[in-house]
Design a protein around this motif. Structure first.
Motif, mmCIF file in Angstrom:
data_model
loop_
_atom_site.group_PDB
_atom_site.id
_atom_site.type_symbol
_atom_site.label_atom_id
_atom_site.label_comp_id
_atom_site.label_asym_id
_atom_site.label_seq_id
_atom_site.Cartn_x
_atom_site.Cartn_y
_atom_site.Cartn_z
ATOM 1 N N THR A 142 0.814 -1.227 0.000
ATOM 2 C CA THR A 142 0.000 0.000 0.000
ATOM 3 C C THR A 142 0.845 1.273 0.000
ATOM 4 N N GLY A 143 2.118 1.168 -0.298
ATOM 5 C CA GLY A 143 2.951 2.363 -0.413
ATOM 6 C C GLY A 143 3.419 2.943 0.904
ATOM 7 N N ALA A 144 3.335 2.177 1.995
ATOM 8 C CA ALA A 144 3.704 2.713 3.305
ATOM 9 C C ALA A 144 5.201 2.966 3.450
ATOM 10 N N THR A 145 6.011 2.332 2.617
ATOM 11 C CA THR A 145 7.467 2.543 2.709
ATOM 12 C C THR A 145 8.005 3.409 1.577
ATOM 13 N N ILE A 146 7.123 4.046 0.824
ATOM 14 C CA ILE A 146 7.599 4.957 -0.223
ATOM 15 C C ILE A 146 8.161 6.213 0.436
ATOM 16 N N PRO A 147 9.386 6.613 0.099
ATOM 17 C CA PRO A 147 9.991 7.793 0.727
ATOM 18 C C PRO A 147 9.291 9.081 0.300
ATOM 19 N N VAL A 148 9.627 10.162 0.995
ATOM 20 C CA VAL A 148 9.302 11.499 0.511
ATOM 21 C C VAL A 148 10.631 12.165 0.168
ATOM 22 N N GLU A 149 10.584 13.216 -0.618
ATOM 23 C CA GLU A 149 11.825 13.877 -1.027
ATOM 24 C C GLU A 149 12.602 14.378 0.186
ATOM 25 N N GLY A 150 13.925 14.152 0.141
ATOM 26 C CA GLY A 150 14.788 14.613 1.216
ATOM 27 C C GLY A 150 14.783 13.742 2.456
ATOM 28 N N SER A 151 14.147 12.566 2.370
ATOM 29 C CA SER A 151 13.998 11.720 3.559
ATOM 30 C C SER A 151 15.160 10.750 3.756
ATOM 31 N N ILE A 152 15.217 10.203 4.968
ATOM 32 C CA ILE A 152 16.131 9.109 5.312
ATOM 33 C C ILE A 152 15.300 7.827 5.392
ATOM 34 N N VAL A 153 15.674 6.820 4.610
ATOM 35 C CA VAL A 153 15.060 5.501 4.751
ATOM 36 C C VAL A 153 15.845 4.744 5.816
ATOM 37 N N LEU A 154 15.154 4.331 6.865
ATOM 38 C CA LEU A 154 15.776 3.614 7.981
ATOM 39 C C LEU A 154 15.540 2.127 7.772
ATOM 40 N N ASP A 155 16.537 1.433 7.263
ATOM 41 C CA ASP A 155 16.448 0.009 6.951
ATOM 42 C C ASP A 155 16.736 -0.788 8.221
ATOM 43 N N LEU A 156 15.723 -1.568 8.667
ATOM 44 C CA LEU A 156 15.817 -2.295 9.937
ATOM 45 C C LEU A 156 16.120 -3.776 9.756
ATOM 46 N N THR A 157 16.486 -4.196 8.547
ATOM 47 C CA THR A 157 16.633 -5.628 8.287
ATOM 48 C C THR A 157 17.829 -6.268 8.983
ATOM 49 N N LEU A 158 18.824 -5.470 9.388
ATOM 50 C CA LEU A 158 19.966 -6.037 10.124
ATOM 51 C C LEU A 158 19.693 -6.147 11.624
#
Length: 454
Positions: free
Chosen positions: A72-88
């Motif tokens: 549903t697009g909940a992880t689509i970034p916005v411009e200038g954002s930081i994507v916080l990858d929690l997979t580790l």
């Protein structure tokens, strides 16, 4: 400014600000793409806290992200954002057999949790179709799945959470107890919030003793609405079914072709697929016989007890691959509307009418035992403009109908970005105002997953 993140993350291979993999631009469907300013793969609660403090001080949006299985697009970034990858953050930390509590980090996959506890003779009931989703993602959308009719949803198995607020503050919510009547249950606000209130860094999950026996059964019907009507009688017969799924034959055929497997029944146009579990096999068979009789009384063309484990696994594998199989044939829009159980047949019938009205293929399947209807609205050979125009009309129509039936726009996928306008169209304004007030209390600067849900 964003380059200062490198002062927080020691290993340069865990942070990207220039050459960012395009998978971070979107969700699983990759329909809408926005390039973030940075991606950070964190390995500890302390790193999450440090990144959020930095983002909060500098008014930078942060998008929490797990295995990217969302629809549903909940992880689509916005411009200038930081994507916080929690997979580790993917450790199974502790299993307390005395309190039946499993402690995990949010990046652990659902299939890893299930495999781990079952090897210990235990059972984690939530069972959404996507087993490679993370536990953090499951909690963020309050995932349900096939066993919800008997065991409930993810919310029912979260005893506590460690979370990091937007300002970097670390909180422990909930308790390792069965009961809690001590003020507002703050962890329940986090569950289902889709990363808009806080970032989950640990989860304390309830597990159960594993049922000794499990048996599946398949019933074929000439029409889907007849099969769904049968479910109400089964639910009223006190047979304690673990899972009750409905599937249309065309969806089964697509999944068969995709997997190269054979469904055990070729009768009719629709199917009900059941699971029963318990401690006594004879008791399970007695309940299965009762269900079989109800199905036959309601016109079932064929009812098969899937006693061969290989056949049962194949059947459930075909059911689980439907969305992937449809997507392999054509672009499609996956929907997971939930309506009161006694309105499921009416809603499915309505989708058939809408399919004819707009000349667009809609395949139905889902969780018949809890009213969660999954739809695949299939593009076929429509040109982009025509597809978008018809899709929008179909979506408005089905969400309106769900609202008329006292249903909700999502049973387990969440609202995210792509369902937002349809959700807000029919949501109660007072309820949305309260949600936004809660958001402001947790995240005054609105930096966590902005422009999503409400």
């Amino acid at each position: 400014m964003i380059e200062k993140l490198k002062d927080i993350i020691e290993q340069p291979e865990r942070i990207w600000t220039k050459e960012i993999d395009e998978t971070y631009y979107s969700d699983h469907l990759a329909r809408i793409k926005v390039r973030p300013a940075a991606v950070v793969k964190v390995v500890s609660t302390e790193e999450v806290s440090a990144v959020l403090k930095f983002a909060h001080q500098n008014n930078i949006p942060v998008i929490p992200r797990g295995a990217n299985t969302g629809l549903t697009g909940a992880t689509i970034p916005v411009e200038g954002s930081i994507v916080l990858d929690l997979t580790l953050l993917n450790r199974i930390i502790d299993l307390d057999k005395e309190t039946f509590t499993l402690t995990v980090e949010p990046g652990v996959l659902l299939e890893e949790v299930q495999k781990f506890v079952e090897a210990k003779g235990l059972f984690y009931p939530p069972d959404p179709g996507e087993k490679k989703a993370t536990i953090g993602g499951n909690i963020s959308t309050n995932a349900g799945g096939m066993r919800a009719v008997k065991y409930g949803v993810t919310r029912d198995y979260v005893r506590g959470l460690e979370v990091v607020l937007a300002n970097g503050e670390i909180l422990n919510l909930g308790a390792n107890t069965i009961k809690n009547s001590s003020g507002l249950d703050m962890k329940d606000l986090i569950i289902g919030s889709e990363g808009t209130l806080a970032v989950i860094t640990k989860a304390y999950l309830k597990v159960l003793p594993k049922p000794k026996y499990s048996v599946s059964m398949l019933a074929a019907f000439q029409a889907l609405d007849k099969g769904i009507d049968t479910v109400l009688q089964i639910l009223g017969a006190n047979v304690d079914a673990t899972a009750i799924e409905f599937i249309e034959k065309r969806a089964v055929k697509l999944s068969e072709e995709y997997l190269g497997l054979k469904f055990p029944s070729q009768e009719g146009e629709a199917y009900l697929l059941f699971t029963l579990d318990g401690e006594e096999r004879e008791e399970i068979i007695r309940r299965a016989d009762k269900m079989k009789a109800i199905c036959k009384e309601n016109g079932a063309l064929e009812v098969l007890l899937l006693e061969d484990e290989g056949v049962a696994q194949t059947t459930w594998k075909i059911r689980g691959a439907i969305v992937t199989a449809i997507e392999a044939n054509s672009q499609q829009e996956p929907i997971d509307i939930v309506v009161p159980i006694n309105k499921s047949a009416e809603f499915v019938k309505f989708t058939k009418e809408i399919s004819k009205t707009y000349e667009i293929d809609i395949q139905n399947f889902g969780h018949a035992g809890d009213g969660n209807v999954h739809l695949c609205i299939i593009r076929g050979d429509l040109e982009e403009d025509e597809w978008q125009e018809r899709l929008d009309k179909v979506l408005y129509a089905i969400y309106k109908k769900a609202n008329e039936l006292k249903g909700l726009p999502s049973g387990e996928h969440g609202i995210g970005l792509t369902k937002k306008k349809y959700y807000l169209e029919y949501a109660d304004e007072n309820e949305i105002t309260l949600m936004r007030a809660v958001k402001s209390a947790f995240d005054p600067k609105h930096i966590l997953n902005p422009n999503k849900v409400f």
